[in-house]
Design a protein around this motif. Structure first.
Motif, mmCIF file in Angstrom:
data_model
loop_
_atom_site.group_PDB
_atom_site.id
_atom_site.type_symbol
_atom_site.label_atom_id
_atom_site.label_comp_id
_atom_site.label_asym_id
_atom_site.label_seq_id
_atom_site.Cartn_x
_atom_site.Cartn_y
_atom_site.Cartn_z
ATOM 1 N N ALA A 227 0.816 -1.219 0.000
ATOM 2 C CA ALA A 227 0.000 0.000 0.000
ATOM 3 C C ALA A 227 0.845 1.262 0.000
ATOM 4 O O ALA A 227 0.506 2.234 -0.688
ATOM 5 C CB ALA A 227 -0.923 -0.005 1.225
ATOM 6 N N VAL A 228 1.931 1.278 0.739
ATOM 7 C CA VAL A 228 2.731 2.511 0.861
ATOM 8 C C VAL A 228 3.235 2.985 -0.505
ATOM 9 O O VAL A 228 2.937 4.112 -0.923
ATOM 10 C CB VAL A 228 3.870 2.329 1.872
ATOM 11 N N PRO A 229 4.023 2.182 -1.236
ATOM 12 C CA PRO A 229 4.483 2.682 -2.537
ATOM 13 C C PRO A 229 3.350 2.861 -3.552
ATOM 14 O O PRO A 229 3.418 3.745 -4.408
ATOM 15 C CB PRO A 229 5.488 1.612 -3.009
ATOM 16 N N ALA A 230 2.304 2.035 -3.458
ATOM 17 C CA ALA A 230 1.190 2.140 -4.409
ATOM 18 C C ALA A 230 0.475 3.477 -4.265
ATOM 19 O O ALA A 230 0.193 4.157 -5.258
ATOM 20 C CB ALA A 230 0.220 0.990 -4.209
ATOM 21 N N ILE A 231 0.191 3.887 -3.043
ATOM 22 C CA ILE A 231 -0.539 5.132 -2.829
ATOM 23 C C ILE A 231 0.337 6.339 -3.123
ATOM 24 O O ILE A 231 -0.107 7.318 -3.741
ATOM 25 C CB ILE A 231 -1.092 5.186 -1.394
ATOM 26 N N ILE A 232 1.607 6.277 -2.721
ATOM 27 C CA ILE A 232 2.505 7.389 -3.008
ATOM 28 C C ILE A 232 2.648 7.577 -4.511
ATOM 29 O O ILE A 232 2.601 8.715 -5.025
ATOM 30 C CB ILE A 232 3.875 7.145 -2.362
ATOM 31 N N SER A 233 2.797 6.487 -5.243
ATOM 32 C CA SER A 233 2.947 6.574 -6.699
ATOM 33 C C SER A 233 1.663 7.095 -7.343
ATOM 34 O O SER A 233 1.712 7.784 -8.370
ATOM 35 C CB SER A 233 3.301 5.206 -7.272
ATOM 36 N N ARG A 234 0.533 6.787 -6.770
ATOM 37 C CA ARG A 234 -0.734 7.294 -7.303
ATOM 38 C C ARG A 234 -0.850 8.797 -7.060
ATOM 39 O O ARG A 234 -1.289 9.546 -7.934
ATOM 40 C CB ARG A 234 -1.895 6.552 -6.642
#
Length: 236
Positions: A227-234
């Protein structure tokens, strides 16, 4: 290791010459398989990036002549509030967010955070820095993120968070939120991500009281590490 990060002790009083041993030497020997005369990407911690030309290389020491000519990548304008995950996950997450360019990370408590996590040796300064440096070396960055440890949820959210999040777009990840996580915001943001199982309703309400918007990323429930990299990248 796409960049060799250099610290003041590496220079031994000479701003144009460094002497390395240990982990970085072994990486040059076994991964780069470099030789005298080869050039490697180097960066001065907190400062600029440049080139190191190997002048001496053995099984015990690496010496380079260095010069610096460009700035590191721009940081993400993001403060990450992360409910303290289990130690092994924390190490991997720190590497990821450091590589992504996050420069302020707050590790905070939550109802679902195990108390024993706060006693982990991973939270010592040396261990935290080791993971952050690995992320910088991967991404060719030189600026170490700041890490704040906040083991008391309510005092942090009520007393410190308003100033920390002032002037930013504030989001809290929550799987049952009505609003979708925005994309490409191009503005400073504060993002809160909870532990496995998420923040409890009381904690979500506390964030809302401080101006945070609950957001979700779809029907899939992601673990913290994803979730951490996924949301930041979004967001960016």
């Amino acid at each position: 290791m796409n960049l060799i990060l250099l610290f003041p002790d590496d220079f031994n009083g000479d701003k144009n010459h460094v002497r390395l041993q240990g982990r970085r030497l072994q990486h040059v020997l076994t991964v780069h398989r470099a030789s005298v005369g080869d050039s490697l990407c180097v960066g001065k911690a907190g400062e600029s990036i440049g080139t190191g030309t190997i002048t001496r290389l053995s099984e015990t020491v690496l010496e380079m002549a260095v010069q610096f000519d460009r700035q590191p990548p721009l940081p993400l304008p993001l403060t990450l509030l992360l409910a303290l995950p289990r130690p092994k996950v924390l190490k991997r997450v720190l590497r990821s967010v450091s590589a992504l360019g996050v420069k302020r990370i707050v590790l905070l408590n939550s109802f679902r955070v195990e108390k024993s996590y706060w006693q982990s040796p991973v939270l010592c300064r040396e261990s935290l820095q080791e993971e952050l440096v690995a992320g910088l070396e991967q991404a060719k960055d030189t600026v170490l993120p700041e890490i704040l440890l906040r083991p008391f949820f309510k005092p942090f959210v009520e007393d410190e968070l308003p100033g920390l999040a002032a002037g930013t777009l504030a989001f809290v990840a929550h799987p049952t939120a009505v609003r979708d996580c925005p994309r490409g915001i191009q503005k400073a943001a504060t993002l809160a991500i909870g532990p496995e199982g998420g923040f409890i309703p009381y904690e979500i309400e506390k964030f809302i009281q401080q101006g945070f918007t609950p957001v979700q990323t779809g029907n899939r429930i992601l673990n913290v590490e994803t979730a951490v990299p996924a949301i930041i990248s979004r967001l960016y």
